[in-house]
Scaffold this motif. Structure first.
Motif, PDB file in Angstrom:
ATOM      1  N   ALA A  55      39.354  60.583  32.717  1.00 51.02           N
ATOM      2  CA  ALA A  55      38.321  60.225  31.733  1.00 51.02           C
ATOM      3  C   ALA A  55      36.938  60.260  32.372  1.00 51.02           C
ATOM      4  N   LEU A  56      36.825  59.767  33.603  1.00 53.03           N
ATOM      5  CA  LEU A  56      35.544  59.803  34.310  1.00 53.03           C
ATOM      6  C   LEU A  56      35.125  61.241  34.629  1.00 53.03           C
ATOM      7  N   ALA A  57      36.089  62.045  35.053  1.00 52.82           N
ATOM      8  CA  ALA A  57      35.784  63.437  35.363  1.00 52.82           C
ATOM      9  C   ALA A  57      35.354  64.207  34.122  1.00 52.82           C
ATOM     10  N   ARG A  58      36.049  63.984  33.018  1.00 51.53           N
ATOM     11  CA  ARG A  58      35.715  64.667  31.769  1.00 51.53           C
ATOM     12  C   ARG A  58      34.301  64.318  31.317  1.00 51.53           C
ATOM     13  N   GLU A  59      33.930  63.054  31.461  1.00 49.90           N
ATOM     14  CA  GLU A  59      32.588  62.621  31.084  1.00 49.90           C
ATOM     15  C   GLU A  59      31.534  63.322  31.945  1.00 49.90           C
ATOM     16  N   TRP A  60      31.798  63.424  33.240  1.00 48.58           N
ATOM     17  CA  TRP A  60      30.839  64.078  34.140  1.00 48.58           C
ATOM     18  C   TRP A  60      30.705  65.558  33.826  1.00 48.58           C
ATOM     19  N   ILE A  61      31.815  66.230  33.609  1.00 49.48           N
ATOM     20  CA  ILE A  61      31.789  67.662  33.303  1.00 49.48           C
ATOM     21  C   ILE A  61      30.967  67.932  32.046  1.00 49.48           C
ATOM     22  N   ASP A  62      31.162  67.102  31.026  1.00 44.43           N
ATOM     23  CA  ASP A  62      30.515  67.319  29.736  1.00 44.43           C
ATOM     24  C   ASP A  62      29.034  66.938  29.723  1.00 44.43           C
ATOM     25  N   ALA A  63      28.583  66.245  30.759  1.00 42.35           N
ATOM     26  CA  ALA A  63      27.219  65.694  30.741  1.00 42.35           C
ATOM     27  C   ALA A  63      26.139  66.751  30.941  1.00 42.35           C
ATOM     28  N   ASP A  64      26.479  67.888  31.550  1.00 39.00           N
ATOM     29  CA  ASP A  64      25.455  68.885  31.848  1.00 39.00           C
ATOM     30  C   ASP A  64      26.098  70.269  31.824  1.00 39.00           C
ATOM     31  N   ALA A  65      25.770  71.036  30.796  1.00 36.89           N
ATOM     32  CA  ALA A  65      26.353  72.375  30.646  1.00 36.89           C
ATOM     33  C   ALA A  65      25.441  73.466  31.176  1.00 36.89           C
ATOM     34  N   ASP A  66      24.285  73.107  31.711  1.00 35.16           N
ATOM     35  CA  ASP A  66      23.287  74.102  32.110  1.00 35.16           C
ATOM     36  C   ASP A  66      23.495  74.642  33.517  1.00 35.16           C
ATOM     37  N   ARG A  67      24.225  73.909  34.353  1.00 38.16           N
ATOM     38  CA  ARG A  67      24.445  74.346  35.733  1.00 38.16           C
ATOM     39  C   ARG A  67      25.932  74.516  35.986  1.00 38.16           C
TER      40      ARG A  67
END
Length: 323
Positions: free
Chosen positions: A181-193
């Motif tokens: 759940a923590l990893a998914r949140e981090w991945i989804d937080a920034d799609a630009d890089r």
């Protein structure tokens, strides 16, 4: 070696399957005569499932297993049937995965009494230098940042360590569901890089504590129940990658740090002997634009992972690496 085998695999993929991606052809060609294809800027998801025997997965022939997500990743990717670890405990095995170095080269030989040196290049340091954002989400004390593997990571999520009293005789751990759940949140937080995310699950490490419905389903075989628990926890990470409208911009590498003896050779778990039960691990790579689904029977090793990932991304590989 994994790297050489993978280059041949990549070379067989037609341009029509590439979906318009930007590829860099190698100066040399594989034995097929086709140029080897690579793609810059892919996201990289490294999943390590602690203590996972290869033969505990349905895709590796276990008819009793309940591992639909890892099996689907294997069915749609490249599955290596003869992959081996270089150590039978967590910290040194992950050090080899992240560096492409053998334990005698990176200097970490056991979980206790060793710390990973902060001056060695790792997959995290290399990709951060290439502009990637980097994060690790770990699930057990042996990978706590105090042991040095946090080098190169913008985020190293080990906040559960010390949050509660350590259980007697066991390591502090966090459930795979919470970690993912923590990893998914981090991945989804920034799609630009582009991103590199390492996710470590501690199930099915002893003591085996499968969640329902797997506890009831597997009964006394609590190890396979814990494997099924880990597989189910992976759903939020793998479903977006494997759906028909999924993310094709990510390279996924799934492996284990080591296996589990389960009583073979008189060893209940792992950490003492180095037999096939604790050295043979699953290894699966998935990138639909580059790899056609297939099974590779040639030998592969943890030290092959880093140079292979870098080569796929068209990032120069240190030729001194043995992978």
């Amino acid at each position: 070696m994994l790297l050489r085998v993978l280059l041949l695999v990549v070379a067989t993929v037609a341009h029509s399957a590439c979906g318009g991606g930007s590829f860099t052809d190698a100066d040399s060609t594989a034995t097929t005569g086709e140029a080897i294809r690579r793609e810059t800027g892919l996201n990289v998801l490294l999943i390590t499932v602690d203590t996972l025997r290869a033969d505990a997965l349905g895709s590796y022939g276990n008819e009793s297993a309940s591992t639909p997500w890892m099996d689907r990743l294997a069915a749609e990717g490249v599955r290596f049937t003869n992959a081996r670890a270089h150590n039978v405990v967590t910290l040194p095995a992950h050090a080899s995965i992240l560096t492409g170095l053998y334990p005698q080269e990176h200097g970490v030989r056991d979980n206790s009494g060793f710390r990973f040196p902060d001056d060695l290049p790792t997959l995290a340091t290399i990709l951060r230098h290439e502009g990637y954002r980097t994060a690790a989400f770990i699930s057990a004390f042996p990978l706590d940042s105090r042991f040095g593997l946090d080098v190169g990571f913008d985020v190293y999520e080990d906040s559960f360590v010390g949050a509660e009293r350590r259980p007697a005789f066991f390591e502090q751990e966090r459930s795979g569901v919470e970690t993912i759940a923590l990893a998914r949140e981090w991945i989804d937080a920034d799609a630009d890089r582009p991103w590199f995310c390492w996710v470590h699950l501690y199930e099915p490490h002893f003591p085996y504590k499968p969640a329902e419905p797997f506890k009831a389903q597997f009964g006394e075989d609590s190890y396979l129940g814990d494997v099924a628990t880990a597989d189910a926890a992976l759903a939020p990470l793998l479903e977006p990658l494997l759906s028909s409208t999924g993310d094709e911009n990510s390279l996924v590498v799934l492996t284990s740090d080591h296996g589990e003896a389960l009583g073979e050779h008189g060893e209940a778990t792992h950490g003492i002997f180095a037999y096939e039960s604790t050295l043979r691990v699953p290894l699966i790579l998935h990138q639909p634009r580059l790899f056609e689904p297939r099974v590779v029977g040639g030998p592969a090793r943890h030290v092959d992972i880093l140079p292979t990932v870098l080569d796929i991304l068209a990032i120069p590989v240190d030729q001194r690496l043995r992978g």
